[in-house]
Design a protein around this motif. Sequence first.
Motif, mmCIF file in Angstrom:
data_model
loop_
_atom_site.group_PDB
_atom_site.id
_atom_site.type_symbol
_atom_site.label_atom_id
_atom_site.label_comp_id
_atom_site.label_asym_id
_atom_site.label_seq_id
_atom_site.Cartn_x
_atom_site.Cartn_y
_atom_site.Cartn_z
ATOM 1 N N SER A 17 44.007 -12.659 5.514
ATOM 2 C CA SER A 17 44.701 -13.532 4.576
ATOM 3 C C SER A 17 45.865 -14.203 5.284
ATOM 4 C CB SER A 17 45.209 -12.719 3.385
ATOM 5 O OG SER A 17 46.163 -13.437 2.655
ATOM 6 N N LEU A 18 45.956 -15.530 5.119
ATOM 7 C CA LEU A 18 47.060 -16.259 5.735
ATOM 8 C C LEU A 18 48.398 -15.784 5.177
ATOM 9 C CD1 LEU A 18 47.878 -18.532 7.657
ATOM 10 C CD2 LEU A 18 47.654 -20.137 5.736
ATOM 11 N N PHE A 19 48.434 -15.492 3.891
ATOM 12 C CA PHE A 19 49.684 -14.990 3.306
ATOM 13 C C PHE A 19 50.058 -13.638 3.911
ATOM 14 C CE2 PHE A 19 51.685 -12.311 0.024
ATOM 15 C CZ PHE A 19 52.900 -12.971 -0.073
ATOM 16 N N SER A 20 49.071 -12.772 4.128
ATOM 17 C CA SER A 20 49.339 -11.468 4.722
ATOM 18 C C SER A 20 49.864 -11.611 6.137
ATOM 19 C CB SER A 20 48.061 -10.619 4.699
ATOM 20 O OG SER A 20 48.265 -9.385 5.337
ATOM 21 N N LEU A 21 49.310 -12.548 6.892
ATOM 22 C CA LEU A 21 49.770 -12.747 8.268
ATOM 23 C C LEU A 21 51.196 -13.268 8.299
ATOM 24 C CD1 LEU A 21 46.550 -14.341 9.821
ATOM 25 C CD2 LEU A 21 47.337 -11.970 10.019
ATOM 26 N N HIS A 22 51.521 -14.193 7.411
ATOM 27 C CA HIS A 22 52.904 -14.696 7.356
ATOM 28 C C HIS A 22 53.857 -13.593 6.894
ATOM 29 C CE1 HIS A 22 52.890 -19.003 8.283
ATOM 30 N NE2 HIS A 22 51.652 -19.050 7.768
ATOM 31 N N LEU A 23 53.438 -12.812 5.909
ATOM 32 C CA LEU A 23 54.293 -11.743 5.405
ATOM 33 C C LEU A 23 54.578 -10.720 6.489
ATOM 34 C CD1 LEU A 23 55.585 -10.602 2.715
ATOM 35 C CD2 LEU A 23 53.548 -9.184 2.546
#
Length: 709
Positions: free
Chosen positions: A537-543
Amino acid sequence: MPYFVFGDAPVWRYGAFIDLFADGHITPRDKQQVTMAPSFDFLRKAVAGITGELNDAFSSFSPQEAANAKKLEQILDEGNNFARSFPLNEANETKFEIWLGPFVRRVRSMSTGDFMILPGGWSQPEESKEPSNQCVYVLEKQEDTFSFAICNTGPGSEYHFSAPSPTRIQKKLGVIFDDIPAAKVTDSSFWFLLYRVMCWPHETNTAQLVYERLVPYLNTKPLAANMIEKKRDSGEEILEWRQVPMAGDTSRVRCLMEAVHIVCRRMGLTRSKAHHVTLLLRWSLIKAVLNDLSAVSAINGSELQLIRIAAQSVCAMAGKLATMSPCLTANHLQSMKKLVEEVQQKSVTLKQPQSRIFHSDFQLEQGGKVKFSGFPLFDRFAFLDVESLAGGAKKPPIFRPIELSLVPDTVRTYNEVANALRHAEHLCVLMSYQTEHIRNTYAIRVALVQHLFTRVIPLPLPLDHPLKEQDMWMQPMRYETQVDILRSICRLTQHFAASALSVRVTRLFDATRCLTMACMATVADAVMRVKASDIPSLFSLHLNGTLDGPVNPFGFDINFDFAMQSEVMRFVNPEFVTCRTQILDYFSSLRRLIRDDHVIFSWEKSMDMGNLNLLFENMCWELGFPIENLPLYVTGDQPEILDLYPEFSYYRDIVFMFKFFLTPSADALPDLKAWMPVEARLRWEYKGPEKGFSAYAFSRKMKCGAAYN
């Protein structure tokens, strides 16, 4: 010329007479009479019958005691006037002010030893599920103080002492508040607040308001302290155990009888003499029955049975008091026996004759009209409204079994975690919609979710722990498993919030629900930081800050609220203390990696966008989305990001609900009621840069850390 003693109808047709003598012989009724004035007038006339016709009724009383007993007529007449003129449920300021002025002046003019018996209660709107009620207040003026009593036989009587008996529950129908400063009773503001709840129907007008807030204000003692009754000089308690009225006491005459008993005792009468006054009131009513029988031409079978029951109850009470009270003389008993025999003979002669033969066909009068005649004993049937019973039969309820054993004792893999969460969610749904068939479902749901997150699902180890590689949350995870686990945690957060806000809060339970929410937020954060093994998940990677390039991790902080508040929380289980330590260790290790400008979800400080701007700018830059109106991506009004990565909405709601339960002010929480899980679902709006975000649930706007703000 024949006349009726009590007015336009025979005395046995009054609701007060029926409630007083036939309580155990009639169908329970819920609807109260509009005002208590008829019951006040009914008892006043009964007292007048004692003083007017039963001249030797107080032969065993001292002159002062007899004079005090005869004051009851004046006290009841005054209460009748106030009840008759009160603007009940009218919500009319002018009428209420006109009524309140003379009433307060009368209270201020009371002399030592004066009594007032007053109408009381509270009113609910017609569409409300909570019941309205009418009760009776007793006010006594002493030398320097006042005493105030509440007599209640309807809703709200659960605040009175109760005890089991061989037949049914007994209660003390009164509560007495002593040692009230005169300044509080003579202050019109108290009476305005007390009687406002009768004049203006509102959902907040409840027994709790009267018993726990308004009346305890008078002597600044809680209700429980006032229920410890002071004994008289004779060592006898004023309040006695009574059988709870079975038919509802719709006229509240039994409530008034209790008020009369309290007045007699507070006047100085002994227990036996107060019982004697009660017997005389019933005796007076039987004399009125004899008089009214002379004014009617016939009575039906139901009325005959009612008169017999009334006469028998007076005889039974007289026989009981004759063995324990010196007030009842042989002449009294002889007169009573003679009266009852006359009533029975007179009533039997007036019984309407009824045909015992059922007519096989219609009888036609002249002109071809049908002549109807009543069937025997049909007048004994109960008068019930059967219109609501029309239509087909209701389908019988189906019980869906609750298999709590589906939730395992331990989990070791993501698949087992997902299954445990799904089972728990399914069980909560079954219990949410079977509250009528399963008892204590709210407490069971709270216990189930608490057990799942404090004992079954392991909490993550700190990021810098030497055994971090052995942590279960370091296993490879597929993206669909990640989303599924977060969705289930979010759903269980709604179930837990709805159930926890439907149960009365204690200090122990408050600590437990805050810790459970913290465990759910910790597990959700650990799941969000797992890099999916298939398509991350892109959100998981940014988080997590694991993208290529100069990026740093994001996260939320718990030191401002949970770390400080949990220091004084009362945990009864050692495992709860262990969970708290694991949570603090995890977030402390995470906080050491997160820069101050990367701390998100600081809802307890401000509801503005904060550092979410940077996170969503990075995501929009990565995806090519426009960076205008970034807050609308957070709320979902611009659905592009939440459609691609729904895990953010789950993560956002879990963290918000966790911080909401850490609100240190109980007034900021929703009212205690039976909430449904769907009412705990958050709805987000953005109000602009000045007001920031608004989150709605439980039919209100939700705020985190309201006390800090």
